[in-house]
Design a protein around this motif. Structure first.
Motif, short mmCIF file in Angstrom:
data_model
loop_
_atom_site.label_atom_id
_atom_site.label_comp_id
_atom_site.label_asym_id
_atom_site.label_seq_id
_atom_site.Cartn_x
_atom_site.Cartn_y
_atom_site.Cartn_z
N MET A 1 0.68 -1.29 -0.17
CA MET A 1 -0.24 -0.04 -0.27
C MET A 1 0.52 1.55 -0.01
N ALA A 2 1.68 1.38 0.62
CA ALA A 2 2.78 2.32 0.31
C ALA A 2 3.69 2.16 -0.36
N GLY A 3 3.19 1.57 -1.90
CA GLY A 3 3.81 1.90 -3.58
C GLY A 3 5.33 1.13 -3.82
N ASN A 4 5.51 -0.36 -2.27
CA ASN A 4 6.90 -1.29 -2.92
C ASN A 4 6.42 -2.59 -2.40
N HIS A 5 5.42 -3.23 -3.05
CA HIS A 5 4.78 -4.88 -2.90
C HIS A 5 6.81 -5.84 -1.50
N ARG A 6 7.94 -5.06 -2.18
CA ARG A 6 9.24 -5.91 -1.34
C ARG A 6 9.67 -5.04 -0.77
N GLY A 7 8.88 -3.65 -0.34
CA GLY A 7 9.39 -3.55 1.45
C GLY A 7 8.98 -3.77 2.35
N ALA A 8 8.97 -5.15 3.11
CA ALA A 8 8.14 -5.21 4.14
C ALA A 8 9.31 -5.00 5.07
N ARG A 9 10.40 -5.21 4.67
CA ARG A 9 11.67 -5.49 5.73
C ARG A 9 11.21 -3.70 6.30
N GLN A 10 11.18 -2.97 5.49
CA GLN A 10 11.35 -1.47 5.45
C GLN A 10 10.86 -0.74 7.07
N VAL A 11 9.19 -2.00 6.18
CA VAL A 11 8.28 -1.82 7.23
C VAL A 11 8.68 -2.48 9.21
N SER A 12 9.34 -3.14 9.15
CA SER A 12 9.80 -3.78 10.38
C SER A 12 10.60 -2.19 11.05
N ARG A 13 11.81 -2.19 9.78
CA ARG A 13 12.38 -1.44 10.16
C ARG A 13 11.47 0.51 11.20
N VAL A 14 10.63 0.27 10.15
CA VAL A 14 9.34 1.80 10.74
C VAL A 14 9.33 1.36 12.16
N LEU A 15 8.46 -0.17 12.68
CA LEU A 15 8.05 -0.19 13.58
C LEU A 15 9.07 0.10 14.63
N HIS A 16 10.22 -0.32 14.76
CA HIS A 16 11.35 -0.71 15.43
C HIS A 16 12.17 0.89 15.33
N THR A 17 11.99 1.70 14.62
CA THR A 17 12.58 2.79 15.49
C THR A 17 11.50 4.11 15.33
N CYS A 18 10.54 4.38 14.48
CA CYS A 18 9.80 4.90 14.72
C CYS A 18 7.84 5.37 15.42
N THR A 19 7.48 3.90 15.72
CA THR A 19 6.04 3.94 17.01
C THR A 19 6.37 5.05 18.46
N GLN A 20 7.73 5.19 19.07
CA GLN A 20 7.07 6.34 19.69
C GLN A 20 7.21 7.91 18.92
N LYS A 21 7.66 8.75 18.21
CA LYS A 21 7.52 9.25 17.09
C LYS A 21 6.10 9.83 16.72
N TYR A 22 5.86 9.03 16.25
CA TYR A 22 4.75 8.77 15.99
C TYR A 22 3.35 8.13 16.20
N GLN A 23 3.49 7.50 17.36
CA GLN A 23 2.38 6.75 17.99
C GLN A 23 1.41 5.79 17.65
N LEU A 24 3.07 5.06 16.77
CA LEU A 24 1.55 4.18 15.52
C LEU A 24 1.35 2.66 16.36
N PRO A 25 0.22 2.40 15.79
CA PRO A 25 -0.48 1.36 16.83
C PRO A 25 0.25 -0.43 16.27
#
Length: 105
Positions: free
Chosen positions: A29-53
Motif C-alpha cells: 500500500m505504500a507503493g513497494n510490494h517488496r518493502g516488508a523489511r522496511q516496514v519492520s524497520r519503521v516499527l522499530h524506529t518510529c513507533t514512539q515519535k509517530y505514536q503508531l499502532p
DNA sequence: CACATGACGAGGG
DNA sequence: ACCCTCGCCATGT
C-alpha cells in the motif's frame, strides 16, 4: 528519510482498531510490494515519535513477528485481544476475518 | 563507496 | 509442519 518510509508510517497509522495488517500489505500500500523489511524497520524506529499502532502489524502467516521470549510478544497479543482480535491455535490470527482491507486492496 | 542488518516473504526439501 | 535459502531494499557504520 524517503517518501516510501513516510508512506509506510501513514499506512500504519490508518489501521483501525480491531483489524490487523501484514508487513507485505503495508509495504504494497505504500507503493513497494517488496518493502516488508522496511516496514519492520519503521516499527522499530518510529513507533514512539509517530505514536503508531505497531501492535496491529503482523506477519503474512497471521502470527506475531516478535519471538516469544521477548516482552513485546505478550504485550502485543494483549493489546490485540483487547481490541477484539482473536487468537487461534498457535497464536494465529485468522486473516480472512481480521485483516484490514485498505483502500486499494 | 562497500558491507552488514532486519518485528519479512515465498518457495523448496 | 519445520528448516533453510534466497531475494529485497532503506539504513547504519
Amino acid at each position: 528519510m524517503q517518501q516510501f518510509t513516510l508512506d509506510i508510517i501513514q499506512q500504519i497509522s490508518r489501521i483501525p482498531a480491531g483489524k490487523v495488517a501484514t508487513y507485505g500489505q503495508i509495504a504494497a500500500m505504500a507503493g513497494n510490494h517488496r518493502g516488508a523489511r522496511q516496514v519492520s524497520r519503521v516499527l522499530h524506529t518510529c513507533t514512539q515519535k509517530y505514536q503508531l499502532p505497531w501492535h496491529r502489524v503482523i506477519g503474512a502467516a497471521g502470527k506475531i513477528s516478535i519471538s516469544k521470549d521477548q516482552p513485546g510478544y505478550q504485550k502485543q497479543k494483549k493489546k490485540l485481544q483487547s481490541e477484539g482480535i482473536e487468537f487461534g491455535l498457535g497464536d494465529t490470527i485468522d486473516l480472512s476475518i481480521f485483516q484490514w482491507q485498505g483502500q486499494a486492496q
